[in-house]
Design an enzyme around this catalytic site. Sequence first.
Site, PDB file in Angstrom:
ATOM      1  N   GLU A 108      36.375  32.191 -25.238  1.00 19.28           N
ATOM      2  CA  GLU A 108      37.815  32.565 -25.088  1.00 19.28           C
ATOM      3  C   GLU A 108      38.400  33.338 -26.320  1.00 19.28           C
ATOM      4  O   GLU A 108      39.268  34.318 -25.888  1.00 19.28           O
ATOM      5  CB  GLU A 108      38.705  31.355 -24.980  1.00 19.28           C
ATOM      6  CG  GLU A 108      40.033  31.505 -24.303  1.00 19.28           C
ATOM      7  CD  GLU A 108      40.031  31.963 -23.015  1.00 19.28           C
ATOM      8  OE1 GLU A 108      38.975  31.906 -22.115  1.00 19.28           O
ATOM      9  OE2 GLU A 108      41.089  32.574 -22.519  1.00 19.28           O
ATOM     10  N   HIS A 137      40.737  41.070 -20.342  1.00 21.48           N
ATOM     11  CA  HIS A 137      40.397  39.849 -20.740  1.00 21.48           C
ATOM     12  C   HIS A 137      39.011  39.044 -20.173  1.00 21.48           C
ATOM     13  O   HIS A 137      38.285  39.025 -21.135  1.00 21.48           O
ATOM     14  CB  HIS A 137      41.533  38.594 -20.425  1.00 21.48           C
ATOM     15  CG  HIS A 137      41.278  37.244 -20.478  1.00 21.48           C
ATOM     16  ND1 HIS A 137      41.868  36.648 -21.605  1.00 21.48           N
ATOM     17  CD2 HIS A 137      40.536  36.257 -19.756  1.00 21.48           C
ATOM     18  CE1 HIS A 137      41.427  35.379 -21.344  1.00 21.48           C
ATOM     19  NE2 HIS A 137      40.447  35.128 -20.447  1.00 21.48           N
ATOM     20  N   GLU A 138      38.865  39.345 -19.170  1.00 17.83           N
ATOM     21  CA  GLU A 138      37.310  38.919 -18.452  1.00 17.83           C
ATOM     22  C   GLU A 138      36.277  39.804 -18.946  1.00 17.83           C
ATOM     23  O   GLU A 138      35.268  39.548 -19.217  1.00 17.83           O
ATOM     24  CB  GLU A 138      37.532  39.086 -16.906  1.00 17.83           C
ATOM     25  CG  GLU A 138      38.652  38.138 -16.327  1.00 17.83           C
ATOM     26  CD  GLU A 138      38.588  36.767 -16.656  1.00 17.83           C
ATOM     27  OE1 GLU A 138      37.558  36.316 -17.046  1.00 17.83           O
ATOM     28  OE2 GLU A 138      39.548  36.075 -16.435  1.00 17.83           O
ATOM     29  N   HIS A 152      35.091  38.460 -21.891  1.00 21.59           N
ATOM     30  CA  HIS A 152      34.061  37.391 -21.697  1.00 21.59           C
ATOM     31  C   HIS A 152      32.745  38.152 -21.395  1.00 21.59           C
ATOM     32  O   HIS A 152      31.921  37.657 -21.894  1.00 21.59           O
ATOM     33  CB  HIS A 152      34.613  36.639 -20.638  1.00 21.59           C
ATOM     34  CG  HIS A 152      35.632  35.578 -21.147  1.00 21.59           C
ATOM     35  ND1 HIS A 152      35.486  34.638 -21.706  1.00 21.59           N
ATOM     36  CD2 HIS A 152      36.672  35.415 -20.323  1.00 21.59           C
ATOM     37  CE1 HIS A 152      36.333  33.800 -21.939  1.00 21.59           C
ATOM     38  NE2 HIS A 152      37.310  34.279 -20.967  1.00 21.59           N
TER      39      HIS A 152
HETATM   40 ZN    ZN Z   1      39.305  33.461 -20.431  1.00 21.11          ZN
END
Ligand code: ZN
Length: 502
Positions: free
Chosen positions: A297, A267-268, A271
């Site tokens: 996001e 997830h990160e 980003h």
């Molecule tokens: Zn996030």
Amino acid sequence: MTGEEALARFRGLIRKIKSYEEVIGLAYWDMRTGAPRKGIEARSEAVGVLSEESFRLAVSDEMGELLARLREPETYGNLSRIDRRLVDETAKEYERNRRIPPELYREYVVLTSQAEAFWEEAKARSDFPGFRPYLEKIIDYTNRFIDLWGVKGTRYDTLLDQYEPGMTTDELDRLFGSLRDKLVPLAAAIAESPAKPDRSVLGGTFEPEAQRRFSLFILKEMGFDFEAGRLDESVHPFATGLGPGDVRITTRYLEDDVASALFGTIHEGGHALYEQNIDPELAGTTLYTGTSMGIHESQSRFWENIIGRSRPFWRRYFGDLKAHFPGRLDTDAETFYRAINIVEPSLIRIEADELTYNLHIVIRYEIEKMLFDGGLRAADLPEIWNAKYREYLGVEPKNDAEGVLQDVHWSGGAFGYFPSYALGNMYAAQFAAAMERDMPEMWELVGTGRLHPILDWLAERIYRYGKLETPGEIVRRVTGGPLDPQHLTDYLERKYRDIYRL
Ligand code: ZN
């Protein structure tokens, strides 16, 4: 002053502001990744002072004069596309921030940077009353800001616009309503299905060090540039882009749960890929960032869920994962794939499955609306929180640590941020549909571990632009239409009807 002189001075001011932001970002990273507790107060003061300086520059008379000069039609018409957008964005911020007295802003920054540490302690002790005075002050400051900015539509709309420019309560009621109508029956059908994935295959003890090695491996596979970033640990995982060559992410390793750090890292990492692939021409400007929280996001969600929780991804990578934990994960890729996609109502947002996650956001959205437009008091938050969890998810927190205190956002004053997560899910599904259309071999690439064409597609169409285009412009250009929640509901229907054999 000629247009060229004005532009040079304007660019100089922007570079200064950007430099303050970089150092402030670094200080926050340090505070969250292990700075000594006794140093927090003084560090918060230092961040407050630097933030005030940066803020003063952004709202200075000089900035006002330069913006006015650059917005004269003849000068503006001769600016490059980047400079025009930079002037527009800076002017919007200028007009907004000019209404906040610098002293008030400094107090607010000090308050929120201290409140995060107090939130962490209150959460550890499950002590909402201990955190409440800080929360009340933060809400108070936020209300003063809303009054100073001026209310358009609802008070909450004013907050939403900071994270998702142009988004309104009306629009979110419509988008979230549509999600709820489709997802509640789907979740109910899943609950009734006898074809339950086997969670026990995820059990065991997973050494943090081996988890860290696998996290690093997956990030490399995704195309994360370790010469322009790093991975650390923190209680609440986050990503921070300090500049073109320094994008940092964190995760947290739980010994009895291999999935938590794994998907947190992916997830990160999503980003980070966004931040690492912005056009270098935007470096040193305030356009060198994601265009909105929702689009940001969408990228973490795209990598975490659409790629990282897909069947082809685990056909390719399950063997590597097993090799990191000898004697555990004694199963096959398909059983593992079904286990990491279990849908089940739960209490903790960041541990939620990708389907019910959206309901965690609807709850926060409704509560925040009530805080700013419905007269809800901070003291009543635990009660309304627990009631909504009962109503939407059929579960109830035993204490405030797993209830109203679970998220960091409010301690930082980030009201209006939560909707970005569900918007991100919607954008991600819409981008994925466009990618499948443009690149029919997409899933074959994922299934054979060739993720670079996926990254290139995203970088070329989304990442590169930074803040040069608005969320609406990017979605239209990349997918051919405006944000449409049906892409997400179709994707979830397809995926979970297959997994649960509905
Ligand atoms: Zn996030």
